[in-house]
Design a protein around this motif. Structure first.
Motif, mmCIF file in Angstrom:
data_model
loop_
_atom_site.group_PDB
_atom_site.id
_atom_site.type_symbol
_atom_site.label_atom_id
_atom_site.label_comp_id
_atom_site.label_asym_id
_atom_site.label_seq_id
_atom_site.Cartn_x
_atom_site.Cartn_y
_atom_site.Cartn_z
ATOM 1 N N TYR A 55 -48.368 -37.886 -114.362
ATOM 2 C CA TYR A 55 -47.194 -38.968 -114.784
ATOM 3 C C TYR A 55 -46.103 -39.164 -113.784
ATOM 4 O O TYR A 55 -45.581 -38.260 -113.320
ATOM 5 C CB TYR A 55 -46.633 -38.582 -116.319
ATOM 6 C CG TYR A 55 -47.476 -38.972 -117.472
ATOM 7 C CD1 TYR A 55 -48.735 -39.748 -117.385
ATOM 8 C CD2 TYR A 55 -47.457 -38.114 -118.505
ATOM 9 C CE1 TYR A 55 -49.426 -40.092 -118.513
ATOM 10 C CE2 TYR A 55 -48.420 -38.386 -119.621
ATOM 11 C CZ TYR A 55 -49.348 -39.286 -119.431
ATOM 12 O OH TYR A 55 -50.050 -39.392 -120.578
ATOM 13 N N LEU A 56 -45.949 -40.253 -113.570
ATOM 14 C CA LEU A 56 -44.559 -40.963 -112.962
ATOM 15 C C LEU A 56 -44.126 -41.871 -113.926
ATOM 16 O O LEU A 56 -44.766 -43.086 -114.013
ATOM 17 C CB LEU A 56 -44.852 -41.524 -111.556
ATOM 18 C CG LEU A 56 -45.086 -40.403 -110.364
ATOM 19 C CD1 LEU A 56 -45.481 -41.109 -109.230
ATOM 20 C CD2 LEU A 56 -44.263 -39.476 -110.354
ATOM 21 N N THR A 116 -50.434 -46.445 -113.058
ATOM 22 C CA THR A 116 -51.528 -47.495 -113.683
ATOM 23 C C THR A 116 -51.174 -48.996 -113.111
ATOM 24 O O THR A 116 -51.867 -49.670 -113.300
ATOM 25 C CB THR A 116 -51.297 -47.452 -115.106
ATOM 26 O OG1 THR A 116 -50.139 -48.053 -115.568
ATOM 27 C CG2 THR A 116 -51.741 -46.174 -115.643
ATOM 28 N N ILE A 117 -50.201 -48.865 -112.376
ATOM 29 C CA ILE A 117 -49.508 -50.285 -111.877
ATOM 30 C C ILE A 117 -50.557 -50.815 -110.775
ATOM 31 O O ILE A 117 -50.564 -50.006 -109.763
ATOM 32 C CB ILE A 117 -48.228 -50.516 -111.761
ATOM 33 C CG1 ILE A 117 -47.329 -50.311 -112.714
ATOM 34 C CG2 ILE A 117 -47.852 -51.859 -110.983
ATOM 35 C CD1 ILE A 117 -45.959 -50.111 -112.238
ATOM 36 N N ASN A 121 -47.052 -49.103 -104.751
ATOM 37 C CA ASN A 121 -47.002 -48.483 -103.382
ATOM 38 C C ASN A 121 -46.061 -47.300 -103.995
ATOM 39 O O ASN A 121 -44.742 -47.207 -104.121
ATOM 40 C CB ASN A 121 -46.303 -49.029 -102.270
ATOM 41 C CG ASN A 121 -46.198 -48.129 -101.020
ATOM 42 O OD1 ASN A 121 -46.225 -47.061 -101.035
ATOM 43 N ND2 ASN A 121 -45.894 -48.800 -99.977
ATOM 44 N N LEU A 122 -46.672 -45.663 -104.432
ATOM 45 C CA LEU A 122 -45.827 -44.789 -104.702
ATOM 46 C C LEU A 122 -44.663 -44.437 -103.790
ATOM 47 O O LEU A 122 -43.824 -43.928 -104.356
ATOM 48 C CB LEU A 122 -46.682 -43.694 -104.776
ATOM 49 C CG LEU A 122 -47.862 -43.963 -105.873
ATOM 50 C CD1 LEU A 122 -48.793 -42.510 -106.035
ATOM 51 C CD2 LEU A 122 -47.310 -44.308 -107.307
ATOM 52 N N ASP A 123 -44.974 -44.678 -102.191
ATOM 53 C CA ASP A 123 -43.772 -44.298 -101.387
ATOM 54 C C ASP A 123 -42.594 -44.957 -101.647
ATOM 55 O O ASP A 123 -41.349 -44.810 -101.070
ATOM 56 C CB ASP A 123 -44.299 -44.360 -100.176
ATOM 57 C CG ASP A 123 -45.475 -43.387 -99.756
ATOM 58 O OD1 ASP A 123 -45.232 -42.225 -100.458
ATOM 59 O OD2 ASP A 123 -46.213 -43.666 -98.758
ATOM 60 N N GLU A 124 -42.770 -46.270 -102.179
ATOM 61 C CA GLU A 124 -41.670 -47.367 -102.510
ATOM 62 C C GLU A 124 -40.805 -47.016 -103.652
ATOM 63 O O GLU A 124 -39.786 -47.601 -104.098
ATOM 64 C CB GLU A 124 -42.140 -48.614 -102.153
ATOM 65 C CG GLU A 124 -42.568 -48.964 -100.906
ATOM 66 C CD GLU A 124 -43.038 -50.773 -100.836
ATOM 67 O OE1 GLU A 124 -43.219 -51.258 -101.952
ATOM 68 O OE2 GLU A 124 -43.340 -50.996 -99.617
ATOM 69 N N LEU A 125 -41.113 -46.144 -104.638
ATOM 70 C CA LEU A 125 -40.642 -46.070 -105.937
ATOM 71 C C LEU A 125 -39.229 -45.010 -105.690
ATOM 72 O O LEU A 125 -39.357 -44.265 -104.752
ATOM 73 C CB LEU A 125 -41.595 -45.201 -106.784
ATOM 74 C CG LEU A 125 -42.922 -45.983 -107.368
ATOM 75 C CD1 LEU A 125 -43.593 -45.105 -108.119
ATOM 76 C CD2 LEU A 125 -42.665 -47.322 -107.892
#
Length: 155
Positions: A55-56, A116-117, A121-125
């Protein structure tokens, strides 16, 4: 993803709406976030569930989550520790989707996994670390317990 600067159908200004779902497509939903995802602090918790389920988390109110084609009732769920919330999964592909905090937060909220989106882009979170191990104590010591297949219970 859609961004909006005005309120429309009761949605909050300065928000973003995202289509989400599991890996196989059996579970689909949309979530509206305010602030928008580009400004949102996504929680990266170190508790046992968040770590193992990947989870994030983002925390929209339940009214801002729209489950498509009866997807909420299709979810498999798992409860542990305090048994006050459901961990939601796809029963077909096993993807970790969300946490239903219906009995924990008022108003009702979900902890939606940002993973789930679609197209995220996980690197931009913008990640915010949370020490969940220290904040939420176990309901009891689970060390040494195992699942007994024959009796269908935790030993």
């Amino acid at each position: 993803m859609t961004n909006t600067a005005t309120t429309e159908e009761g949605k909050k200004a300065n928000s973003s709406t995202h289509e989400c779902g599991c890996h196989c497509g059996y579970i689909k939903f949309s979530v509206t976030l305010s602030p928008p995802l580009s400004e949102y602090e996504v929680v990266n918790c170190n508790c046992s569930a968040c770590t193992r389920f990947g989870y994030l988390l983002i925390y929209p109110e339940a009214a801002d989550v729209k489950w498509h084609n009866d997807s909420r009732s299709r979810c498999a769920s798992y409860q542990f520790n305090t048994k006050a919330k459901d961990q939601l999964f796809c029963p077909k592909c096993g993807a970790s989707l969300a946490i239903d905090f219906r009995d924990v937060f008022k108003p009702h909220k979900y902890g939606i996994s940002a993973r789930t989106i679609y197209g995220v882009n996980l690197d931009e979170l913008k990640l915010k670390k949370l020490d969940g191990i220290s904040l939420v104590k176990p309901a009891g010591d689970l060390a040494g317990h195992y699942w007994d297949e024959e009796k269908g219970q935790l030993k």
